[in-house]
Design a protein around this motif. Structure first.
Motif: not given
Length: 262
Positions: A111-120, A136-144, A146-155
């Motif tokens: 059920k857990a979903i994570f994301g940073q949707p502000e750019v949208g 926590a996850i590295g600059r490149d993954r964090a940039l992705e 934030i820029l895409t506003s995508d959702d990421y599952d728990a795994d």
């Protein structure tokens, strides 16, 4: 600490003010050692801000003051007690920033979903999302993210280091409780660490070898050994050599001038 603002747990101005009040009160209580954050709204943890109610958020007292939401996540990050998130549902935007400020984050695998949707919405994360997420996850993954506003599952979040652990939903509450009681979330016993093989030296992984000297006997090579080195020819008239000739070379050392035929 259970949060509920149905139907989707949006963060509003009242949420921020109430959280600041609770966090400040808990920090002054010496009996508080662990605080668990969870949600009473199905399929949602702490969600993003309610932009339709942005005018209700507390405004800074002056232009140099720290915004209230930033002050809140900083207080959680520095809290004198352990903070744990039991994430069962969407945690995006401000909710993800709050979770990142906590010490431990356990997520429901289903059920857990994570994301940073502000750019949208034409904004940038302002409550730690652009600082703590890269750590926590590295600059490149964090940039992705934030820029895409995508959702990421728990795994994915667990694999990247976004969460402490992803668990089956049926085990989430028990694991959070075990951690708050001082027990590890896993019921499996830890695997014993293999002992290093001793070599008789204080550092078991270091092998020390010294070349034989004229005063010490040269050990005889074992029969059939391919790594045996020929004994070095002692010479009292020849000075010690500092050349780079490989030890164990099959070529004979040069003879002195007195041994050469006239």
């Amino acid at each position: 600490m259970t949060f509920a603002n149905p139907p989707v747990n949006l963060i509003v101005g009242e949420t921020v003010l109430r959280l600041i009040e609770i966090v400040e009160t808990l920090a002054t209580d010496p009996d508080i050692q662990v605080v668990v954050f969870d949600s009473a709204t199905p399929d949602f943890f702490y969600n993003h801000f309610d932009l339709a109610a942005a005018a209700d958020f507390p405004a800074p007292e002056d232009e140099n003051a720290v915004p209230a939401w930033t002050s809140l996540v900083l207080a959680l990050f520095k809290a004198p007690y352990i903070t744990i998130a039991a994430i069962r549902g969407r945690t995006r935007g401000g909710g993800n920033e709050l979770a990142l400020a906590l010490d431990l984050r356990y997520a429901s695998r289903e059920k857990a979903i994570f994301g940073q949707p502000e750019v949208g919405s034409g904004l940038l994360p302002g409550g730690g999302g652009s600082e703590r997420l890269p750590r926590a996850i590295g600059r490149d993954r964090a940039l992705e993210a934030i820029l895409t506003s995508d959702d990421y599952d728990a795994d994915t979040a667990e694999r990247w280091g976004w969460t402490t652990r992803a668990l089956p939903d049926s085990e989430l509450d028990a694991s959070s409780t075990r951690s708050s009681a001082g027990s590890p979330p896993s019921t499996a016993p830890p695997s014993p660490r293999p002992k290093p093989r001793s070599t008789g030296h204080p550092c078991p992984r270091t092998r020390i070898w010294s070349p034989p000297t004229a005063s010490s006997p040269t050990p005889s090579p074992s029969p059939g050994s391919s790594s045996a080195r020929p004994a070095r020819r002692p010479s009292s008239s020849r000075p010690a050599s500092t050349s780079s000739t490989a030890w164990g070379s099959t070529s004979a050392p040069p003879t002195s001038s007195s041994d050469r035929p006239s």
